[in-house]
Design a protein around this motif. Sequence first.
Motif, mmCIF file in Angstrom:
data_model
loop_
_atom_site.group_PDB
_atom_site.id
_atom_site.type_symbol
_atom_site.label_atom_id
_atom_site.label_comp_id
_atom_site.label_asym_id
_atom_site.label_seq_id
_atom_site.Cartn_x
_atom_site.Cartn_y
_atom_site.Cartn_z
ATOM 1 N N VAL A 1 0.905 -1.315 -0.147
ATOM 2 C CA VAL A 1 -0.275 -0.224 0.064
ATOM 3 C C VAL A 1 0.670 1.323 0.209
ATOM 4 O O VAL A 1 0.231 2.706 -0.274
ATOM 5 C CB VAL A 1 -1.089 -0.336 1.074
ATOM 6 C CG1 VAL A 1 -1.805 1.010 1.080
ATOM 7 C CG2 VAL A 1 -1.454 -0.871 1.231
ATOM 8 N N THR A 2 1.700 1.343 0.789
ATOM 9 C CA THR A 2 2.712 2.637 0.906
ATOM 10 C C THR A 2 3.603 2.495 -0.769
ATOM 11 O O THR A 2 3.940 3.684 -0.539
ATOM 12 C CB THR A 2 3.930 2.321 1.898
ATOM 13 O OG1 THR A 2 5.031 0.987 1.654
ATOM 14 C CG2 THR A 2 3.305 1.736 3.317
ATOM 15 N N LYS A 3 3.607 0.990 -1.197
ATOM 16 C CA LYS A 3 4.331 1.803 -2.353
ATOM 17 C C LYS A 3 3.428 2.124 -3.739
ATOM 18 O O LYS A 3 3.271 2.059 -4.739
ATOM 19 C CB LYS A 3 4.994 0.664 -3.338
ATOM 20 C CG LYS A 3 5.919 -0.192 -1.780
ATOM 21 C CD LYS A 3 7.122 1.612 -1.951
ATOM 22 C CE LYS A 3 7.751 1.150 -0.720
ATOM 23 N NZ LYS A 3 8.846 1.999 -0.575
ATOM 24 N N ILE A 4 1.689 2.571 -3.068
ATOM 25 C CA ILE A 4 0.805 2.444 -4.439
ATOM 26 C C ILE A 4 1.143 4.347 -4.636
ATOM 27 O O ILE A 4 1.117 4.825 -4.309
ATOM 28 C CB ILE A 4 -0.427 2.278 -3.912
ATOM 29 C CG1 ILE A 4 -0.624 0.627 -3.828
ATOM 30 C CG2 ILE A 4 -1.152 3.259 -5.071
ATOM 31 C CD1 ILE A 4 -1.062 0.250 -4.792
ATOM 32 N N GLY A 5 1.255 4.625 -6.141
ATOM 33 C CA GLY A 5 1.249 5.557 -6.962
ATOM 34 C C GLY A 5 2.884 5.975 -7.167
ATOM 35 O O GLY A 5 3.201 6.688 -7.915
ATOM 36 N N LEU A 6 3.925 4.315 -6.855
ATOM 37 C CA LEU A 6 4.895 5.379 -7.817
ATOM 38 C C LEU A 6 5.206 4.787 -9.097
ATOM 39 O O LEU A 6 4.969 3.559 -9.551
ATOM 40 C CB LEU A 6 5.985 3.737 -7.140
ATOM 41 C CG LEU A 6 6.512 4.378 -5.716
ATOM 42 C CD1 LEU A 6 7.815 2.876 -5.230
ATOM 43 C CD2 LEU A 6 7.852 4.905 -5.726
ATOM 44 N N GLY A 7 5.646 5.689 -10.297
ATOM 45 C CA GLY A 7 6.130 5.489 -11.267
ATOM 46 C C GLY A 7 4.504 6.576 -12.149
ATOM 47 O O GLY A 7 4.897 6.240 -12.927
#
Lengths: 349, 143
Positions: A94-100
């Motif tokens: 969840v903390t990595k959602i949105g990367l890129g």
Amino acid sequence: MILNTYAVLDAFLSLLRGMIGLLVLWIGVSTWWAWLRRPPGPEGRKELEDRGYLLFLLAGLLLALNVLSWPVFYLLLQSYVPEWGDSVMCIYGVTKIGLGSLGPSRFLPPLVTALQTTKPVLIFLSGAWFVLYLVNRRTHTAPLTGRVLLLLLASGLLAVTDAAAESAYLVIPKKEVFLSSGCCTEAFDWGKREVQFLPQALVGENKEGRLYAAYYGSHGGMVLALAGCIWLCRRRLLAVGLAPLLLGAILCGAVNVVFLIEVVAPRLLHLPYHHCPYDLVPRGPEGIVSAALSLGGSFAVGWACVAGWLGRDPESRAYLPATVRVLLRVALLSYFWAMLMTFVELALA
Amino acid sequence: MKLSKASVVSGLIGLLVVIGLPVAGHLARRIPEDRCALDGATIDPVYRVEIVDSEGHPHAFCCLRCAQLWLRRQETPPQKITVTDEESGEPLDAKAAWYVRSQRVTQRATGNRIHVFRDEANAVEHAVANSGTVLLDDENPFR
């Protein structure tokens, strides 16, 4: 925006914290101004007290809400995990959602990182204000008011920033975005563990044994050091003696984090090669509780230092040792309980 | 040093919580069966990998990636590795399988893109359809 029970609770808390934080800032600045221009003597103190009642009540409420918002934030992140099906296994994903991402979702990872950092800082700062406020309240002419207000304004400002960041995190669309990289397996289990988190030269071949020794040694050492310091602080405060304790508390904090990742998580999860601490939230929350107890001990030592160093004044000299002793006793109990709890958890796992 | 009654009671309650919580957690926790031995993820039968270690204990994995990560940490070679043919869902020996690295992800949490087939024709078909490559012998994940 993903709407569920935790999102509603978190949004309510953030809104409340934001509003109370703004009120604290507003009344705090006007009280600071009044304090600078106060008439000397007891009259000045009376005027300040009249202004201060509402301010300190609100600040106390803000402190409680800040403490509450920390676990609620992680429960919110955990509640988001099922939204992405098999893409996300735990909070780490969840903390990595949105990367890129190129849309507004690109702000999600930095926001969540910032929130994970500000929350413990906010609790420490709010606690530091509260400790100094309690010391100042017992004096006759409130000589520590300037420092109390400074800490209050700093924690109020951070609370408002934290609440705003949390509200932004809640509102930014995220469900339509998918992970561009893998979940925690890739981050925590890839390559040689020792190289990733600890230098090989430091831990050597018997990594787990050394980590056990470091954890129980640092925590046991702190318990003994705190017991000694409490005994020495019976009559007068040894402000210099607090510095090594603070260093010990920082060391305990660092060892606590490494031990949680390297030893506690794999043992409680029954997955010897999986080192994700986020997985403990749903599958081994007692591991988080013991780590939080240890962190609480480190915080209590920090607050004792704040009281001992920033609370020094001829008026507070008589009872400052007692206040510091109480905080050190809390730290001692926290470290001892953290050790005991970790021991029981690992023995049962 | 004389302890007050309140201190003793609160200390005992704290002690009870500190010991009781891990015990309650241990009793309440159920270790789910057939979860990935590396990260605990649920195993899709189509992508299942099973490794029998040097002592004869079987370990199941959700994808080839997890199996590879797990194998790297073993000091002794395994006795047997079984993979699953994606077409039929039947297990087959890892040495006899065809592997394809393609754009399609089998397990999003690990990002595994290696697919397993019993027949070369199915492997080539998958590679063409998903912009992939059939792996050569020296690229075999369990070489």
